[in-house]
Design an enzyme around this catalytic site. Structure first.
Site, mmCIF file in Angstrom:
data_model
loop_
_atom_site.group_PDB
_atom_site.id
_atom_site.type_symbol
_atom_site.label_atom_id
_atom_site.label_comp_id
_atom_site.label_asym_id
_atom_site.label_seq_id
_atom_site.Cartn_x
_atom_site.Cartn_y
_atom_site.Cartn_z
ATOM 1 N N MET A 178 0.785 -1.535 0.032
ATOM 2 C CA MET A 178 -0.041 0.025 0.136
ATOM 3 C C MET A 178 0.639 1.294 0.065
ATOM 4 S SD MET A 178 -3.617 0.034 1.946
ATOM 5 C CE MET A 178 -3.190 -0.366 3.654
ATOM 6 N N CYS A 179 1.747 1.633 0.844
ATOM 7 C CA CYS A 179 2.634 2.441 1.147
ATOM 8 C C CYS A 179 1.999 3.868 1.287
ATOM 9 C CB CYS A 179 3.628 2.764 -0.142
ATOM 10 S SG CYS A 179 4.642 1.404 -0.484
ATOM 11 N N GLY A 180 2.769 4.657 2.198
ATOM 12 C CA GLY A 180 2.316 5.990 2.450
ATOM 13 C C GLY A 180 3.397 6.995 2.229
#
Lengths: 308, 229
Positions: free
Chosen positions: A1-3
């Protein structure tokens, strides 16, 4: 997903609490990226300063490698500061005539050695682990400057280790760094072309190619903002990414709007994050936000300033 | 009237408190410091009033049946997703996919909506007071979308039924979306509906419906498909 997160102070403060703000934003996005985290902060470090962050390896001990690297650097430039924190060697040197030769010399010290960042204003730290772990190792909350970007990683296609975590420095281009959420689906095709041109890749992570692309375009004369603009047509896939240079911060939103991104642009600062939660918990409730549309690029610039 | 403070609580805990108050007979709830948490106020099946005195994250008001939710800040993706009935109002901007898959009820975005607003809606009404983004009304099945401002690329792409009204500028129509005459019945429907939410109707609307050329595929229609796609 990553932010992904980004922050730029607009008030002219050269020592804004960029590190603290990025850390607060990343902590709110922790659950999007439990694997690794990192920040890149831009500050005045001296007109003649070249700051190097070097990964010595994935596993210690690092003393002999650190010494070997320092020797090689000293043979090319003067070194004014040496500091080892975990696997990360930090050097402050005079700017090299040829950054690429310096990079090659450093990496020849050992197969695990990698230049993680090089720049006049850029300081990039990253590692496997949470934002809280990053803070414990590097005290990023103390990093001040004009702007910065950060990342929390959920690995989808490649290894979990320091080299594969973000931000990615655009190897070969001082001060340019990138954080990415999404997939560059024509990565392999583009990688083959760049490899044929002699570029080196350090990971199997598609995000790495963004910085390489920007550096390549800028080496051909494109401005930072033009390079971001053409990436919209040259990359295929779903991508929201932030890029930063010594004096700029920008975002790029892909042609499908598949990856979330939220922006606020106030008179005091610009803040950008994958989710609004990051903006609210770091900066409060007093500003409106918007989600950019498809195929959009926006950049902001701080004054280059004179080094201290 | 009961107040709930989200500080130091997960969405799950906040939602549990909302349910407990409703079970105890409360019909007016104010939720403070939501700070863009996700999944707030989901699956509320009672006709209660909820006010979020800040911004919410994704899926606020999803799966509700009869509740009325007002968000004083902005919202993230999937506002009121799959709502059966009820009302969800956002006072600032909405992220992607506002009113995704709603089956009934009304969603009002007083700011602007981002990409894929009203995607696959199956009934009910989405009203956007500002502008609406890329692929608004994508694969819409039934229902009504009203955009007072401008729309972006690919409006109404691959619509089945339903109708989209646009008061501002239409920059681009999606696959098989066509412009149709606005009727007097449409006009009075729009005035009445917008007045209900204190929205001043723009001078004129355009109406977009499905061109119906993509509903069945026949080999001999291949050229139509190729042109549409």
């Amino acid at each position: 997903m990553c932010g992904i997160v980004g922050f730029l102070d607009k008030s002219g403060n050269r020592q804004a609490a960029v590190g603290q703000t990025l850390l607060d934003m990343l902590s709110a996005l922790d659950r999007r990226g439990p694997d690794s985290s990192g920040v890149a902060v831009y500050a005045d470090r001296g007109a003649d300063a070249c700051v190097l962050r070097i990964k010595l390896g994935e596993h210690g001990p690092f003393e002999t490698l650190a010494d070997a690297v320092v020797e090689r650097v000293k043979s090319l430039v003067s070194v004014s500061a040496v500091d080892v924190q975990g696997p990360s060697l930090r050097l402050v040197a005079t700017p090299p005539e040829n950054p690429e030769s310096l990079e090659r010399a450093i990496e020849a010290a050992g197969s695990s050695v990698e230049v993680v960042s090089l720049g006049n204003r850029l300081e990039l730290v990253k590692q496997v682990g949470s934002p809280a772990n990053l803070e414990a190792t590097y005290a990023v909350s103390s990093y001040v400057g004009t702007h910065g970007i950060g990342h929390t990683r959920m690995s989808t296609e490649s290894r979990v280790d320091l080299s594969h975590s973000q931000p990615f420095w655009a190897h070969g281009r001082a001060d340019v760094a990138v954080v990415h959420n999404g997939h560059i689906t024509n990565y392999h095709k583009m990688r083959r072309i760049y490899e044929q041109q002699g570029h080196r890749f350090y990971t199997g992570n598609d995000s790495e190619i963004i910085g390489l692309y920007l550096a390549d375009r800028m080496a051909q004369g494109a401005s930072f903002s033009d390079a971001l603009q053409t990436s919209l047509t040259d990359f295929d896939g779903a991508f929201s990414y932030l890029a930063a240079s010594e004096d700029s911060l920008g975002y790029v939103k892909d042609p499908f709007a598949f990856k979330p991104l939220v922006v606020t642009d106030t008179p005091a600062y610009v803040a950008i994050a994958t989710e609004e939660q990051a903006l609210r918990s770091a900066l409060g409730d007093d500003f409106p936000v918007w989600e950019p549309g498809v195929n959009t690029v926006m950049t902001w610039t701080v004054e280059r300033g004179v080094g201290s | 009237m009961k107040d709930i403070d989200c500080t130091d609580k997960t969405s799950r805990v906040v939602n549990q408190e909302i349910r407990q108050h409703i079970q105890a007979g409360e019909t007016e709830l104010r939720v403070h410091h939501p700070q863009a948490r996700h999944n707030l106020g989901v699956a509320i099946l009672q006709p209660v009033n909820l006010t979020m005195t800040g911004s919410v994250g994704y899926y606020c008001g999803g799966l509700i049946d009869g509740a009325r939710i007002e968000v004083q800040g902005s919202c993230g993706w999937g506002l009121a997703e799959s709502m059966l009935s009820g009302t969800v109002i956002v006072n600032q901007n909405a992220g992607n996919s506002a009113a995704a898959s709603i089956r009934g009820g009304t969603v009002v975005v007083r700011g602007s909506a981002s990409s894929r607003a009203g995607i696959a809606i199956k009934g009910g009404t989405l009203i956007v007071q500002g502008n609406s983004g890329y692929m608004t009304g994508f694969m819409m099945q039934k229902g009504t979308i009203i955009v007072c401002g401008d729309t972006a690329e690919a409006l109404g792409d691959s619509m089945y039924e339903g109708r989209i009204f646009v008061g501002g500028r239409i920059s681009d129509l999606g696959n098989d979306a066509v412009i149709e005459e606005v009727t007097d019945q449409d006009r009075s429907f729009l005035t009445t509906t917008l007045a209900e939410y204190d929205i001043e109707a723009p001078a004129a609307f355009q109406k977009i419906v499905s061109g119906r050329r993509l509903w069945q595929f026949d080999k001999k229609d291949f050229d139509t498909w190729r042109e549409a796609l």
